[in-house]
Design a protein around this motif. Structure first.
Motif, PDB file in Angstrom:
ATOM      1  N   LEU A  74      -0.459  58.135 -50.161  1.00 11.11           N
ATOM      2  CA  LEU A  74      -0.417  56.679 -50.080  1.00 11.11           C
ATOM      3  C   LEU A  74      -0.981  56.164 -48.768  1.00 11.11           C
ATOM      4  O   LEU A  74      -1.565  55.077 -48.723  1.00 11.11           O
ATOM      5  N   GLY A  75      -0.828  56.925 -47.690  1.00 13.16           N
ATOM      6  CA  GLY A  75      -1.409  56.511 -46.416  1.00 13.16           C
ATOM      7  C   GLY A  75      -2.924  56.466 -46.460  1.00 13.16           C
ATOM      8  O   GLY A  75      -3.557  55.498 -46.010  1.00 13.16           O
ATOM      9  N   SER A  99      -3.973  53.581 -48.674  1.00  7.97           N
ATOM     10  CA  SER A  99      -3.844  52.293 -47.992  1.00  7.97           C
ATOM     11  C   SER A  99      -5.019  52.047 -47.039  1.00  7.97           C
ATOM     12  O   SER A  99      -5.546  50.928 -46.967  1.00  7.97           O
ATOM     13  N   ASN A 107       1.260  46.298 -50.144  1.00 11.47           N
ATOM     14  CA  ASN A 107       2.538  46.957 -49.929  1.00 11.47           C
ATOM     15  C   ASN A 107       2.545  48.329 -50.598  1.00 11.47           C
ATOM     16  O   ASN A 107       1.763  48.615 -51.494  1.00 11.47           O
ATOM     17  N   ARG A 108       3.465  49.156 -50.147  1.00 15.25           N
ATOM     18  CA  ARG A 108       3.510  50.559 -50.569  1.00 15.25           C
ATOM     19  C   ARG A 108       3.846  50.707 -52.046  1.00 15.25           C
ATOM     20  O   ARG A 108       3.334  51.603 -52.723  1.00 15.25           O
TER      21      ARG A 108
END
Length: 408
Positions: free
Chosen positions: A207-208, A211, A223-224
């Protein structure tokens, strides 16, 4: 009268002298070495001139056509006459979703396939330019969109009978509003479609990393939770619905027997009870299939060697994929059979090798050689099921095992 005649004769003689002098001067200035006979027309070759010259083209008219402004458009799809095209204030250009959807650029006369495609383009435009686009009228036949209050940006589109598509009729492209950091159009579905190729290249993307890619591409923060939903949907598109795929195993076996008679397809299930299913539920235990065309081809021109190996599946339901391949006369890999088991163990390999032996109608195993890695369950199964066959180990696996235990 005689004086006038003499004057005329004198002037005529002077003109002849001048012409002859001019001709001699031109002859002196002409260099015959620069003449190229390849491009000159010989006598009697006038038909070449008539054949390749179009007398119906007016050069002045052609120059006028080339100098037409850009807003005078010629849409081949409309099949309009020249006079009707000149009466148009703009020309129509089709919107290519595969190319233009990443960074839409609108203009008056742009044609969309339908209103859904225009809505998708507006969402992509809103996200790419970080502006909040509001749809004032959003119907099947008309669509009107505006920006924030005070911003002159405006778009109006509707159905067009000439193009049979959705055409932009009014468009003001100037924005006088501030950029937005949170947009309603930026949904998880949009992120899934926009970054689907990124997940095809790297299915283990975190996810990093995801993003950072969104921030670099769209210049906006997400948002995550929305990133997690987008990644889950993308992986589901790539892998497919695994529950649905497992439920179609019986259909696949039936179709395999219809399209390739003589093929083998075996499925074994067992009942599992838990809190969710206290009465028990059938779960997949073993699968084996082989194609009749591959079996007959290998038996008719095979080399007496079989390669066996297992591959751990990292999908939702895990399991181990067992394979058996041979070599054809061209030293190429020739598939024989494929199996699926829950765990790679001695009993699983015994079942797979026994089914393979019976499926190929092999009674005497002494002419064959089995090659594999040094998996303990596979070694024990080969000794039991193929007792008379030579068992050899893959050099690549031996090297990897040696390298892991003896570094350097």
């Amino acid at each position: 009268m005689e004086v006038l005649v003499q004057a005329a004769e004198t002037s005529s003689a002077n003109m002849q002298i001048a012409v002859s002098v001019q001709a001699e001067t031109v002859a002196e200035l002409t260099d015959s070495d620069f003449s190229d006979s390849d491009f000159s027309i010989d006598e009697g070759d006038d038909d070449l001139f008539d054949e390749y010259i179009d007398f119906g083209v007016d050069e002045e008219e052609q120059e006028e056509i080339d100098d037409e402004p850009e807003y005078v458009l010629e849409d081949e799809d409309l099949d309009l006459s020249r006079e009707e095209e000149e009466n148009l204030k703009y020309k129509f250009s089709a919107f290519n979703a595969k190319v233009d959807m990443d960074s839409p650029i609108f203009r008056v006369g742009m044609v969309f396939a339908d209103v859904k495609q225009l809505r998708q383009a507006l969402n992509a435009y809103s996200i790419k330019n970080r502006v909040e686009i509001r749809k004032i009228k959003n119907e099947k036949t008309i669509l009107e969109a505006m920006c924030k209050p005070g911003c002159p940006w405006l778009l109006k589109a509707g159905l067009d009978n000439r193009t049979r598509g959705f055409v932009i009729k009014v468009y003001a492209a100037v924005h006088k509003c501030q950029k937005a950091w949170e947009l309603k159009a930026l949904t998880s579905n949009f992120l899934t479609k926009f970054f689907i190729d990124e997940f095809r290249d790297d299915q283990k993307m975190g996810l990093g990393t995801f993003s950072r890619k969104v921030t670099n591409e769209l210049h906006i923060t997400v948002n995550r939770w929305k990133l997690a939903r987008a990644r889950k949907q993308a992986l589901k598109i790539i892998h497919g619905d695994e529950d649905e795929q497992f439920s179609k195993l019986w259909d696949y076996g039936q179709e395999l027997g219809t399209c390739n008679p003589g093929s083998t397809f075996l499925v074994s299930t067992h009942v599992v009870t838990n809190e969710q299913y206290p009465m028990g539920r059938k779960c997949l235990k073993l699968v084996y299939w082989s194609y009749d065309a591959c079996k007959r081809g290998w038996l008719q021109g095979y080399m007496p060697i079989i390669f066996a190996d297992g591959c751990h599946m990292k999908t939702k339901y895990k399991g181990v994929l067992l394979t058996a391949v041979g070599i054809d006369p061209n030293d190429c890999i020739f598939p024989l059979a494929v199996g699926w088991v829950e765990v790679e163990c001695t009993s699983a390999w015994e079942w797979f090798l026994t089914t393979l032996r019976d499926d190929l109608n092999i009674i005497n195993t002494s002419p064959f050689t089995v090659m594999s890695d040094k998996q303990k369950g596979l070694i024990n199964a080969v000794i039991k099921v193929w007792p008379d066959a030579e068992h050899r180990f893959c050099v690549r696996h031996i090297y990897q095992n040696f390298h892991e235990k003896h570094k350097g």
